[in-house]
Design a protein around this motif. Sequence first.
Motif, PDB file in Angstrom:
ATOM      1  N   VAL A 477       0.834  -1.200   0.000  1.00  0.00           N
ATOM      2  CA  VAL A 477       0.000   0.000   0.000  1.00  0.00           C
ATOM      3  C   VAL A 477       0.869   1.249   0.000  1.00  0.00           C
ATOM      4  CG1 VAL A 477      -1.672   1.356   1.340  1.00  0.00           C
ATOM      5  CG2 VAL A 477      -2.001  -1.121   1.042  1.00  0.00           C
ATOM      6  N   ILE A 478       1.983   1.205   0.686  1.00  0.00           N
ATOM      7  CA  ILE A 478       2.844   2.395   0.801  1.00  0.00           C
ATOM      8  C   ILE A 478       3.641   2.634  -0.482  1.00  0.00           C
ATOM      9  CG2 ILE A 478       4.877   3.348   1.971  1.00  0.00           C
ATOM     10  CD1 ILE A 478       3.747   2.108   4.562  1.00  0.00           C
ATOM     11  N   LYS A 479       4.284   1.612  -1.014  1.00  0.00           N
ATOM     12  CA  LYS A 479       5.178   1.855  -2.158  1.00  0.00           C
ATOM     13  C   LYS A 479       4.613   1.371  -3.485  1.00  0.00           C
ATOM     14  CE  LYS A 479       8.089  -2.317  -2.176  1.00  0.00           C
ATOM     15  NZ  LYS A 479       9.459  -2.838  -2.124  1.00  0.00           N
ATOM     16  N   GLY A 480       3.511   0.619  -3.475  1.00  0.00           N
ATOM     17  CA  GLY A 480       2.968   0.014  -4.684  1.00  0.00           C
ATOM     18  C   GLY A 480       3.241  -1.483  -4.673  1.00  0.00           C
ATOM     19  N   SER A 481       2.397  -2.234  -5.332  1.00  0.00           N
ATOM     20  CA  SER A 481       2.480  -3.688  -5.280  1.00  0.00           C
ATOM     21  C   SER A 481       3.845  -4.208  -5.713  1.00  0.00           C
ATOM     22  CB  SER A 481       1.404  -4.320  -6.161  1.00  0.00           C
ATOM     23  OG  SER A 481       1.592  -5.712  -6.250  1.00  0.00           O
ATOM     24  N   THR A 482       4.368  -5.141  -4.930  1.00  0.00           N
ATOM     25  CA  THR A 482       5.624  -5.801  -5.264  1.00  0.00           C
ATOM     26  C   THR A 482       5.520  -6.537  -6.592  1.00  0.00           C
ATOM     27  OG1 THR A 482       6.278  -6.031  -2.965  1.00  0.00           O
ATOM     28  CG2 THR A 482       7.192  -7.650  -4.499  1.00  0.00           C
ATOM     29  N   PHE A 483       4.316  -6.968  -6.936  1.00  0.00           N
ATOM     30  CA  PHE A 483       4.127  -7.820  -8.109  1.00  0.00           C
ATOM     31  C   PHE A 483       3.654  -7.055  -9.349  1.00  0.00           C
ATOM     32  CE2 PHE A 483       3.395 -10.215  -4.189  1.00  0.00           C
ATOM     33  CZ  PHE A 483       4.481 -11.073  -4.271  1.00  0.00           C
ATOM     34  N   SER A 484       3.606  -5.737  -9.241  1.00  0.00           N
ATOM     35  CA  SER A 484       3.271  -4.906 -10.403  1.00  0.00           C
ATOM     36  C   SER A 484       4.000  -3.573 -10.270  1.00  0.00           C
ATOM     37  CB  SER A 484       1.760  -4.663 -10.499  1.00  0.00           C
ATOM     38  OG  SER A 484       1.480  -3.716 -11.514  1.00  0.00           O
ATOM     39  N   VAL A 485       5.034  -3.393 -11.089  1.00  0.00           N
ATOM     40  CA  VAL A 485       5.818  -2.158 -10.981  1.00  0.00           C
ATOM     41  C   VAL A 485       5.019  -0.940 -11.405  1.00  0.00           C
ATOM     42  CG1 VAL A 485       8.034  -3.293 -11.265  1.00  0.00           C
ATOM     43  CG2 VAL A 485       6.794  -2.510 -13.293  1.00  0.00           C
ATOM     44  N   HIS A 486       3.851  -1.154 -12.000  1.00  0.00           N
ATOM     45  CA  HIS A 486       3.023  -0.031 -12.445  1.00  0.00           C
ATOM     46  C   HIS A 486       1.985   0.368 -11.403  1.00  0.00           C
ATOM     47  CE1 HIS A 486       4.934  -0.519 -16.301  1.00  0.00           C
ATOM     48  NE2 HIS A 486       4.525  -1.774 -16.370  1.00  0.00           N
ATOM     49  N   ASP A 487       1.916  -0.386 -10.301  1.00  0.00           N
ATOM     50  CA  ASP A 487       0.946  -0.064  -9.260  1.00  0.00           C
ATOM     51  C   ASP A 487       1.419   1.149  -8.472  1.00  0.00           C
ATOM     52  OD1 ASP A 487      -1.451  -0.778  -7.720  1.00  0.00           O
ATOM     53  OD2 ASP A 487      -0.034  -1.140  -6.094  1.00  0.00           O
ATOM     54  N   ARG A 488       0.481   2.064  -8.204  1.00  0.00           N
ATOM     55  CA  ARG A 488       0.801   3.332  -7.541  1.00  0.00           C
ATOM     56  C   ARG A 488       0.503   3.226  -6.050  1.00  0.00           C
ATOM     57  NH1 ARG A 488       1.351   8.462  -9.552  1.00  0.00           N
ATOM     58  NH2 ARG A 488       0.724   7.718 -11.619  1.00  0.00           N
ATOM     59  N   GLY A 489       1.511   3.386  -5.233  1.00  0.00           N
ATOM     60  CA  GLY A 489       1.327   3.346  -3.795  1.00  0.00           C
ATOM     61  C   GLY A 489       1.083   4.716  -3.210  1.00  0.00           C
ATOM     62  N   ASP A 532      15.215   1.001  -6.633  1.00  0.00           N
ATOM     63  CA  ASP A 532      15.124   0.440  -7.981  1.00  0.00           C
ATOM     64  C   ASP A 532      13.679   0.384  -8.458  1.00  0.00           C
ATOM     65  OD1 ASP A 532      17.849   0.149  -8.037  1.00  0.00           O
ATOM     66  OD2 ASP A 532      17.844  -1.998  -7.606  1.00  0.00           O
ATOM     67  N   ARG A 533      12.758   0.102  -7.547  1.00  0.00           N
ATOM     68  CA  ARG A 533      11.354   0.066  -7.946  1.00  0.00           C
ATOM     69  C   ARG A 533      10.870   1.463  -8.347  1.00  0.00           C
ATOM     70  NH1 ARG A 533       6.151   0.770  -7.497  1.00  0.00           N
ATOM     71  NH2 ARG A 533       4.745  -1.012  -7.757  1.00  0.00           N
ATOM     72  N   PHE A 534      11.232   2.461  -7.553  1.00  0.00           N
ATOM     73  CA  PHE A 534      10.817   3.829  -7.866  1.00  0.00           C
ATOM     74  C   PHE A 534      11.410   4.287  -9.196  1.00  0.00           C
ATOM     75  CE2 PHE A 534      10.006   5.303  -3.191  1.00  0.00           C
ATOM     76  CZ  PHE A 534       8.970   4.385  -3.111  1.00  0.00           C
ATOM     77  N   LEU A 535      12.647   3.899  -9.450  1.00  0.00           N
ATOM     78  CA  LEU A 535      13.298   4.275 -10.707  1.00  0.00           C
ATOM     79  C   LEU A 535      12.579   3.644 -11.890  1.00  0.00           C
ATOM     80  CD1 LEU A 535      15.739   5.878 -11.750  1.00  0.00           C
ATOM     81  CD2 LEU A 535      17.081   3.770 -11.619  1.00  0.00           C
ATOM     82  N   THR A 536      12.105   2.413 -11.723  1.00  0.00           N
ATOM     83  CA  THR A 536      11.356   1.730 -12.783  1.00  0.00           C
ATOM     84  C   THR A 536       9.983   2.360 -12.955  1.00  0.00           C
ATOM     85  OG1 THR A 536      12.500  -0.337 -12.282  1.00  0.00           O
ATOM     86  CG2 THR A 536      10.472  -0.505 -13.545  1.00  0.00           C
ATOM     87  N   PHE A 537       9.343   2.711 -11.842  1.00  0.00           N
ATOM     88  CA  PHE A 537       7.981   3.240 -11.882  1.00  0.00           C
ATOM     89  C   PHE A 537       7.929   4.642 -12.493  1.00  0.00           C
ATOM     90  CE2 PHE A 537       4.485   5.643  -9.875  1.00  0.00           C
ATOM     91  CZ  PHE A 537       3.415   4.838 -10.226  1.00  0.00           C
ATOM     92  N   ALA A 538       8.882   5.476 -12.141  1.00  0.00           N
ATOM     93  CA  ALA A 538       8.858   6.870 -12.604  1.00  0.00           C
ATOM     94  C   ALA A 538      10.283   7.319 -12.897  1.00  0.00           C
ATOM     95  CB  ALA A 538       8.205   7.760 -11.541  1.00  0.00           C
ATOM     96  N   ASP A 539      10.827   6.816 -13.998  1.00  0.00           N
ATOM     97  CA  ASP A 539      12.239   7.089 -14.291  1.00  0.00           C
ATOM     98  C   ASP A 539      12.502   8.531 -14.678  1.00  0.00           C
ATOM     99  OD1 ASP A 539      10.860   6.805 -16.672  1.00  0.00           O
ATOM    100  OD2 ASP A 539      12.519   5.815 -17.719  1.00  0.00           O
TER     101      ASP A 539
END
Length: 713
Positions: A477-489, A532-539
């Motif tokens: 919920v805080i950072k976005g789903s671990t299993f979907s890099v496009h999920d917005r937390g 790394d997740r944040f970089l992938t989500f919003a590079d």
Amino acid sequence: MGVLIMLSINRRFQAFLDKMNEIAVIMPKEFDSENKTFFIKIDQNHEALSIVEKIDIGKQIKYVCSLSNPLSFGKTYIISDEDGLETDLQIGAVIRSDEFDKKFYYDGNDLGANYTKEKTEWKVWAPTATIVKLRIYQSDGTQVDNFHMIRCEKGTWSITLDGDFEGYYYTFLACINLVWNEAVDPYARAVSINGEYGIIIDQSLTNVPIIIPPALNQKTDTIIYEVHVRDFSIHENSGMKNKGQYDAWTELNTKNSQGDSTGISYLKELGVTHIELLPVNDFEEVDEQKPFEAYNWGYNPLHYFAPEGSYSAAPENPYKRIIELKTLIQSLHKQNLRVIIDVVFNHVYSKENSSFEKLLPGYYFRHDENGMPSNGTGVGNDLASERLMVKKFIADCVKYWMNEFDIDGFRFDLMGILDVKTMNEVQKEVLEIKEDAILLGEGWDLLTPLPYVEKAIIPNAHKLPTISFFNDQFRDVIKGSTFSVHDRGFVYENLDTLEQMKALITGSPTMFHEPHQSINYVESHDNHTMWDRFLTFADAESEEIRKARHRLATSIVLLSQGIPFLHGGQEFFRTKNGVENSYNSPDEINHLNWDERSQQKENVEYIKGLIKLRKLHGGFRLSSQELINKHVYFNDDPHLLSYEMENVGAYGPWERIVVIHHPQCNKSYQFKLPGNKGWKQIVSPSSILLDQPIDVDNKIEIREIGTYVFCKN
């Protein structure tokens, strides 16, 4: 092994003992007849079996036959038909029956090798074996001799040899279903290089003086920091000499080339209370003779009682790794840091090659309704914790690590594979040894053939009231789903999560009865690091904004009710260069980058300050849901996540505290602090102000992404 008289294993048909009073005969159709009859040879007598069911299974016929009396185990029986065709009776599914479990449950504390200078006693549990031998080796691997073991109570086999056997290698040889297997003792406390043999040692020679850290008052005082033994020191600028080894954890006052603290001195300064080590028991896939040619996290368990040798300065010396690991633990204790070890009781590296399977095939692992090994773990096997001798093995192992290594807690990998009863029994044993020890685990619901109500999973947390669970909802919920890099937390401005956030911040009461059951985290060794997740989500987002979101997420971890958990290096924006599953990636991916410790010093100091704040005021770590409900109140603003802790002066220096977590970029809000003047700001999105709090009016502007904390008496 000498000359053994036994049947050839060229079976023309097969027979299995599937229940205490039931034999399944599998007969090719070419040998079938209308008046089929089967006999069992017992003490030179042939007794007819009663056929109760005949089942066509394709090219074969299955006959279910009943026995008039239960058989004794440890013998070879011959099954014959009316034409004189013979086969041996193999031990089948009976070993997974409750009757078998109860009949052969052994509650002694003497399994393994029990050494004195005058003699050594070996004992192993192998109830279906017809012969068991002890094989002794010299330390160079040269075989000395085989010794027949004596069958004893409850399926155990034992032998005592006079003389001093310190330093000798040993294995067990077991004959089961006419097949001989050589197995390393599952209870071996010391092993040879790469775990090929058990070794007899004098345990007293591994003693290390014990240091007892001051007791914690409650579980929510815990702050966990997770790190891999090798990752901790392997970086070229770690300032530690014994890179990648246990001994690096004993080096004090180490610094990197920028002059900043590293190693355990750094951990002490950071302020965490517990160091969680990835597995330190003996594991596969790293050659201990050439440890730096491969890398592994350690979730490939080989021997559960013996330490891993690839972290040792002398892996060929069975004493060295034990003493080094014990010294590591006491080195941390000396800094008032407790030690949690990661344990993998859900699977083994290789079922077929494991000592479990060699000493009692089919017992230690779960099987589905078709008799096939289950795979809820995803690695080919699930340990059957509900079976009495598996439960005993887990409890014995945990007690050994506590008593011998002075461990302070355990993290159970894939705990959802294990059963509730076992986990509660293990917790009871642990707390009898050390009352402030902590047990935590991954309570995921996995596809293993264990009834849902019996699984040690989050929905059954109320059945495990003293055990903590990794809170995956908190993470996702805080950072976005671990299993979907496009999920917005939440930290990426998903305000639809506000109601969920309120529950997560207050100990997740819909999931857990008490806050200590919630391990609050946003990053661990698994999956992408948060950076790394944040970089992938919003590079395309600026590094400054990305750091602010990262800092906000970690702030929520450290200030929420429950037990905070940090991944090592999270405080300096740890990256694994985009590698999501780095379990066997090289050191340059997995290492703690001690250059970043200096380059991101500002953030390190910020996290250090939040830890100091949490420890300073008990309002952030209330011990019960009742107290949380009494003291914590949320603001109803639909655009701003804020809450107040009222009447908390008994827990720290301030009577009232207001916390605001703001994830929105380029959006500001006017916020009115309750009551009149007298508020002070002690946390801003970029600074910890505990030493120089700022007086503020009761009307404040919330503009920058991050966490704000205000206090008042």
